[in-house]
Design a protein around this motif. Structure first.
Motif, PDB file in Angstrom:
ATOM      1  N   GLY A   1       4.351 -65.373  21.695  1.00 38.67           N
ATOM      2  CA  GLY A   1       4.589 -66.694  22.240  1.00 38.67           C
ATOM      3  C   GLY A   1       3.692 -67.716  21.572  1.00 38.67           C
TER       4      GLY A   1
ATOM      5  N   ASP B   1       9.219 -70.561  20.403  1.00 41.62           N
ATOM      6  CA  ASP B   1       9.292 -71.485  21.534  1.00 41.62           C
ATOM      7  C   ASP B   1       8.902 -72.919  21.205  1.00 41.62           C
TER       8      ASP B   1
ATOM      9  N   GLU C   1       8.555 -63.701  23.262  1.00 38.60           N
ATOM     10  CA  GLU C   1       8.414 -63.451  24.698  1.00 38.60           C
ATOM     11  C   GLU C   1       9.765 -63.459  25.400  1.00 38.60           C
TER      12      GLU C   1
ATOM     13  N   TYR D   1      11.396 -65.342  29.428  1.00 35.70           N
ATOM     14  CA  TYR D   1      10.419 -66.223  28.792  1.00 35.70           C
ATOM     15  C   TYR D   1       9.735 -67.097  29.842  1.00 35.70           C
TER      16      TYR D   1
END
Length: 424
Positions: A199, A241, A293, A415
């Motif tokens: 992440g 992300d 993640e 997530y």
């Protein structure tokens, strides 16, 4: 997930211990997140995962590193940058759980970690690379580290790579390590590495903590150039992300024990070594994207037919960072308009009327866009193509000969669960 193979490079076991002259170890020293309230225990207290690692070279090494571009940088990066100004190092000490970032005593604690490792290994403090990963903004307790370093260094061994890679994992669900053998001027060489990253991963250098070791003999300046160039094509093309960490670092140690003709110019041996770096970092990048993640799929986006490589990279990155594309891949939803949309808002010029998009996997390939228009397609066939673990999005701008590839993952319910509950 399949490794990407290249002629002349053979995958071998050992990770950061594959190259001769490198030892490693990892242990559980007892670091834990701070309790969320005064009367609550630390939520990670008592967990048994390793949280402290060391990598040691038997001789001094040429060293190079690339760091995060985040304006907020972890204290270990500030210390390591000073130590690597002379282009040499001999050991790495790294902890997980606590990032040692945004703390008033961060540099003091990072320096102390170097001192502890140097004393145990009988080295100078300036010969130590230090890194940390974990929660930002919590003071790093140095006492557990100080108590554990003697045992950690005493346990150094040529098969310690597995213990070391476990120690750097945070939300990673799997260890990520790899090594290859190759030849330089007829001399067998090895290069290996380990990576943590799941992440806070976005293509803005370097997206991870990655440690590489090699027994090749190469000058520090050329080692730095090779690393900087290859990172741009690999780790810098991954996004999970859209967040870039404060502690990102990639470093490489080269001890010269392979006895190859020293690489002092950008010659054919330099190109061979640089390709070995590419093989390692490409595969580690793919592992990191797949282990994003909560992820269930690896998304590879290839943009071809661009007028220049930068345009291709910008378009591919735009697609793999799109939340709507990522959720469509998770839901196996053949919403091809999301891909065209993400390509269209990329900060790059191309002709929509020339835009072609295919979506492919081991189950087949389907046309998602032709000359800027989404054609009729079979929903059943599309769902079958979107089923496997790796999905390939193939974009053709039909405007040149340049290309670029980027990697991402799907965006899932997990997530949010992982990051909404990160400190516990």
């Amino acid at each position: 997930m399949k490794l990407q193979k290249f002629d002349g490079y053979t995958f071998v076991e050992g990770g950061v211990c594959a190259a001769q002259g490198f030892l490693a170890n990892g242990i559980q020293c007892g670091l834990a997140h701070k309790a969320l309230s005064e009367d609550a225990p630390s939520p990670t207290a008592g967990k048994k995962k390793h949280d402290l690692a060391v990598i040691y070279a038997e001789v001094p090494c040429a060293a190079a590193a690339v760091y995060t571009t985040n304006k907020v940088k972890g204290a270990p990066i500030l210390v390591t940058r000073e130590h690597l100004k002379n282009g040499t190092a001999q050991a790495v000490i790294v902890n997980s759980v606590n990032a040692n970032t945004c703390n008033p005593d961060g540099v003091e604690k990072a320096t102390k970690m170097c001192q502890l490792a140097a004393d145990a290994l009988k080295l100078e403090e300036s010969e130590i690379i230090v890194a940390s990963t974990g929660v930002i903004g919590q003071v790093l307790p140095i006492e557990p580290i100080a108590a554990a370093v003697p045992e950690l260094c005493k346990g150094l061994n040529p098969k310690g790579n597995a213990a070391a890679v476990e120690a750097i994992m945070t939300t990673d669900t799997m260890p990520k390590e790899i090594a290859v053998s190759f030849t330089l001027g007829g001399k067998p060489c090895k290069l290996g590495g380990m990576l943590k990253g799941s992440g806070m991963i976005h293509p803005n250098m370097a997206t991870t903590l990655t440690f590489l070791t090699t027994d090749a003999d190469i000058a520090p300046a050329l080692l730095q150039q090779a690393l900087s160039d290859v990172v741009k094509l690999t780790l810098n093309r991954v996004s999970v992300d859209g967040d870039t960490s404060t502690n990102d670092m990639v470093c490489v140690l080269a001890n010269g024990k392979a006895d190859n003709a020293p690489i002092r110019t950008a010659n054919a041996d330099y190109d061979t070594f640089k390709q070995a770096l590419y093989v390692i970092l490409l595969n580690l990048a793919r592992m990191m994207a797949r282990d994003g993640e909560g992820a269930t799929k690896l998304i590879t986006c290839l943009c071809e037919g661009a007028p220049d490589e930068k345009t291709a990279e910008i378009v591919a990155k735009s697609v793999i960072t799109s939340s709507l594309v990522k959720t469509a891949m998770f839901g196996r939803d053949a919403n091809w308009g999301r891909i065209a949309c993400a390509a269209g808002y990329a900060q790059a010029d191309f002709d929509l009327e020339k835009l072609d998009i295919d979506v492919a996997s081991e189950n087949g390939r389907i046309a998602a866009c032709r000359k800027g228009v989404i054609p009729d397609f079979s929903e059943e066939e599309a769902a079958r193509i979107l089923e496997p673990e790796e999905i390939r999005i193939c974009i053709h701008l039909n405007s040149g000969l340049c290309s670029a590839v980027c990697w991402g993952c799907d965006l899932t319910y997990d997530y949010v669960k992982i990051n909404g509950d990160y400190r516990s």
